[in-house]
Structure formats: C-alpha cells, structure tokens
Design a protein around this motif. Structure first.
Motif, short mmCIF file in Angstrom:
data_model
loop_
_atom_site.label_atom_id
_atom_site.label_comp_id
_atom_site.label_asym_id
_atom_site.label_seq_id
_atom_site.Cartn_x
_atom_site.Cartn_y
_atom_site.Cartn_z
N MET A 73 0.85 -1.19 0.00
CA MET A 73 0.00 0.00 0.00
C MET A 73 0.89 1.24 0.00
O MET A 73 2.10 1.14 0.16
CB MET A 73 -0.96 0.00 1.20
N SER A 74 0.28 2.38 -0.17
CA SER A 74 1.05 3.63 -0.19
C SER A 74 1.50 4.01 1.22
O SER A 74 0.98 3.50 2.21
CB SER A 74 0.19 4.76 -0.76
N ARG A 75 2.47 4.92 1.25
CA ARG A 75 2.94 5.45 2.53
C ARG A 75 1.77 6.05 3.30
O ARG A 75 1.59 5.79 4.48
CB ARG A 75 4.01 6.53 2.29
N GLN A 76 0.97 6.84 2.62
CA GLN A 76 -0.13 7.52 3.27
C GLN A 76 -1.15 6.53 3.82
O GLN A 76 -1.62 6.68 4.95
CB GLN A 76 -0.81 8.48 2.29
N ALA A 77 -1.47 5.50 3.05
CA ALA A 77 -2.43 4.50 3.52
C ALA A 77 -1.90 3.76 4.74
O ALA A 77 -2.62 3.52 5.71
CB ALA A 77 -2.77 3.53 2.40
N ALA A 78 -0.62 3.39 4.70
CA ALA A 78 -0.01 2.68 5.84
C ALA A 78 0.00 3.56 7.09
O ALA A 78 -0.37 3.11 8.18
CB ALA A 78 1.41 2.24 5.49
N GLN A 79 0.40 4.80 6.91
CA GLN A 79 0.47 5.71 8.06
C GLN A 79 -0.92 5.99 8.63
O GLN A 79 -1.11 6.01 9.84
CB GLN A 79 1.16 7.01 7.66
N GLN A 80 -1.91 6.18 7.76
CA GLN A 80 -3.27 6.44 8.24
C GLN A 80 -3.84 5.22 8.95
O GLN A 80 -4.50 5.34 9.98
CB GLN A 80 -4.18 6.84 7.08
N ARG A 81 -3.58 4.03 8.42
CA ARG A 81 -4.16 2.82 9.01
C ARG A 81 -3.48 2.40 10.31
O ARG A 81 -4.13 1.94 11.23
CB ARG A 81 -4.09 1.68 7.99
N PHE A 82 -2.14 2.55 10.37
CA PHE A 82 -1.40 2.01 11.51
C PHE A 82 -0.73 3.05 12.39
O PHE A 82 -0.33 2.74 13.51
CB PHE A 82 -0.34 1.02 11.02
N GLY A 83 -0.57 4.27 11.91
CA GLY A 83 0.19 5.29 12.64
C GLY A 83 -0.33 5.55 14.04
O GLY A 83 0.43 5.58 15.01
N LYS A 84 -1.62 5.72 14.18
CA LYS A 84 -2.19 6.00 15.50
C LYS A 84 -2.13 4.78 16.41
O LYS A 84 -2.01 4.92 17.62
CB LYS A 84 -3.63 6.48 15.38
N ARG A 85 -2.18 3.58 15.83
CA ARG A 85 -2.19 2.36 16.65
C ARG A 85 -0.81 2.05 17.22
O ARG A 85 -0.71 1.29 18.17
CB ARG A 85 -2.70 1.19 15.83
N ILE A 86 0.25 2.63 16.65
CA ILE A 86 1.58 2.40 17.20
C ILE A 86 2.12 3.68 17.83
O ILE A 86 3.31 3.81 18.07
CB ILE A 86 2.58 1.86 16.15
N GLY A 87 1.23 4.60 18.14
CA GLY A 87 1.62 5.91 18.66
C GLY A 87 2.14 5.85 20.08
O GLY A 87 2.36 4.79 20.66
N ASP A 88 2.30 7.02 20.65
CA ASP A 88 2.88 7.18 21.97
C ASP A 88 2.01 6.59 23.07
O ASP A 88 0.80 6.56 22.99
CB ASP A 88 3.08 8.66 22.28
N ALA A 89 2.69 6.18 24.11
CA ALA A 89 2.03 5.77 25.34
C ALA A 89 1.71 7.02 26.14
O ALA A 89 2.16 8.11 25.80
CB ALA A 89 2.96 4.85 26.13
N PRO A 90 0.96 6.90 27.22
CA PRO A 90 0.68 8.07 28.05
C PRO A 90 1.97 8.72 28.54
O PRO A 90 2.98 8.06 28.73
CB PRO A 90 -0.11 7.49 29.22
N ASP A 91 1.90 10.02 28.75
CA ASP A 91 3.07 10.74 29.25
C ASP A 91 3.47 10.23 30.61
O ASP A 91 2.62 9.86 31.43
CB ASP A 91 2.77 12.24 29.35
#
Length: 193
Positions: A73-91
C-alpha cells in the motif's frame, strides 16, 4: 513463504489451540461456531502481531514509504491505518521518577536501557521509538528475546517480563541488588553514547 504454506501453518496453529474442535466437525454443528470464534481470535492476534511488527520496523529506522511498500500500500495509507495504533504511550508521571527515553531504535535501545539501569532506571513500558522507565534505588539490567523463542529460561533466571509482547521482541529486566550509581548533574546522561 507461499500463501498456501502460511495458510497451512495458521490452520495447524488454530487446530492445536483447541484440539476438541476438529473431531466435532463431522457431527456437531456447534463445532463450526467454535471454529469461527477461535479463528476470529486468531485474526485479532495476527492483527496485533502486524501492528507490533510495523512498530518494530519503524523502530529499526524504516520509513512509512518502505513499510507501505512491504504491505502493498502507499505510505499515506499505511500511516493512516497504523500510525495511531503504534503511537505514543501516556506521558510519564510528573513526580520525576518516571521518564521516557526517546528516540530509541532496535539497534541502540538495549545499550541505552542498560546504561539507564546502572543509574536505577528500569523499563516499565515501551512503544515505537521509546521506553518508559521508572527510577529505583538499585541497578537493573535489561534484555530482549525473540518472541519466536522460548523465554522460560529467562524467567527461571529471575528476569521479569516488561509489558506485553512487542513482536518480534519480548523485553525483560531484573534488579542486580547493587545500589544505583549517583546521577550526574548535567546533560542527558541516559541518552549519551
């Protein structure tokens, strides 16, 4: 590995997860519903492994372009689909005894964690490009093991599992029973080489 071979391996794993299902398929309609539930659980587990594998690839320095290409898939599709799911933990909490070590990569994290461990910091959680560490009065050592290998020996040797599986790694720590080194007064001594 071919799709057929992978499908067979996954089918074998599902069959081993509940050996009672297969014999019931010849005569018990409820066995089919049990198979649906178990296969759904397997899909959820594989989805979580994919997210962890993507996070590990990002931690190893791969861009969203290369991750997207690996996923077809495209960079944008991968980032939109998975970016938030691998994001930061709580501060980390504000008491000064918890902090986040970042940016870490798959290639420097163990060196940095073990350096931090000598000052009494030990990992309590992790995510893409970071470990959250907590301060204690004793030194700690950290290690990681392949999620594909047995980890019973580590646990038998006093290693404590950190968080949940982060495919392809499982992280462990153990206290050394030695007082923590005094912290330097200047610089980011935990992240320095």
């Amino acid at each position: 590995m071919s799709d057929v071979a992978l499908t067979q391996l996954l089918s074998d794993a599902i069959a081993k997860a509940d050996p009672e299902i297969d014999p019931g398929l010849d005569h018990d309609p409820a066995a089919y519903l049990a198979l649906v539930r178990l296969t759904s659980q397997a899909r959820e587990s594989v989805d979580e492994l994919l997210i962890s594998a993507i996070a590990a690839a990002r931690s190893a320095g791969h861009s969203w372009d290369t991750v997207g290409a690996a996923l077809g898939m495209s960079r944008q599709a991968a980032q939109q689909r998975f970016g938030k799911r691998i994001g930061d933990a709580p501060d980390p909490d504000p008491d000064g005894r918890t902090r986040r070590l970042t940016p870490l990569t798959a290639f420097n994290e163990m060196r940095i964690l073990n350096r931090a461990g000598s000052y009494g910091w030990h990992s309590v959680g992790f995510g893409t490009l970071f470990h959250t560490v907590r301060k204690s009065d004793e030194q700690w050592e950290h290690t990681r093991a392949s999620a594909l290998a047995s980890r019973e020996k580590l646990e038998a040797d006093g290693w404590q599992k950190v968080g949940t599986l982060w495919f392809p790694w499982a992280y462990f720590k153990r206290p050394l029973g030695i007082p923590a080194l005094p912290e330097p007064v200047s610089g980011d001594y935990l992240m320095e080489p």
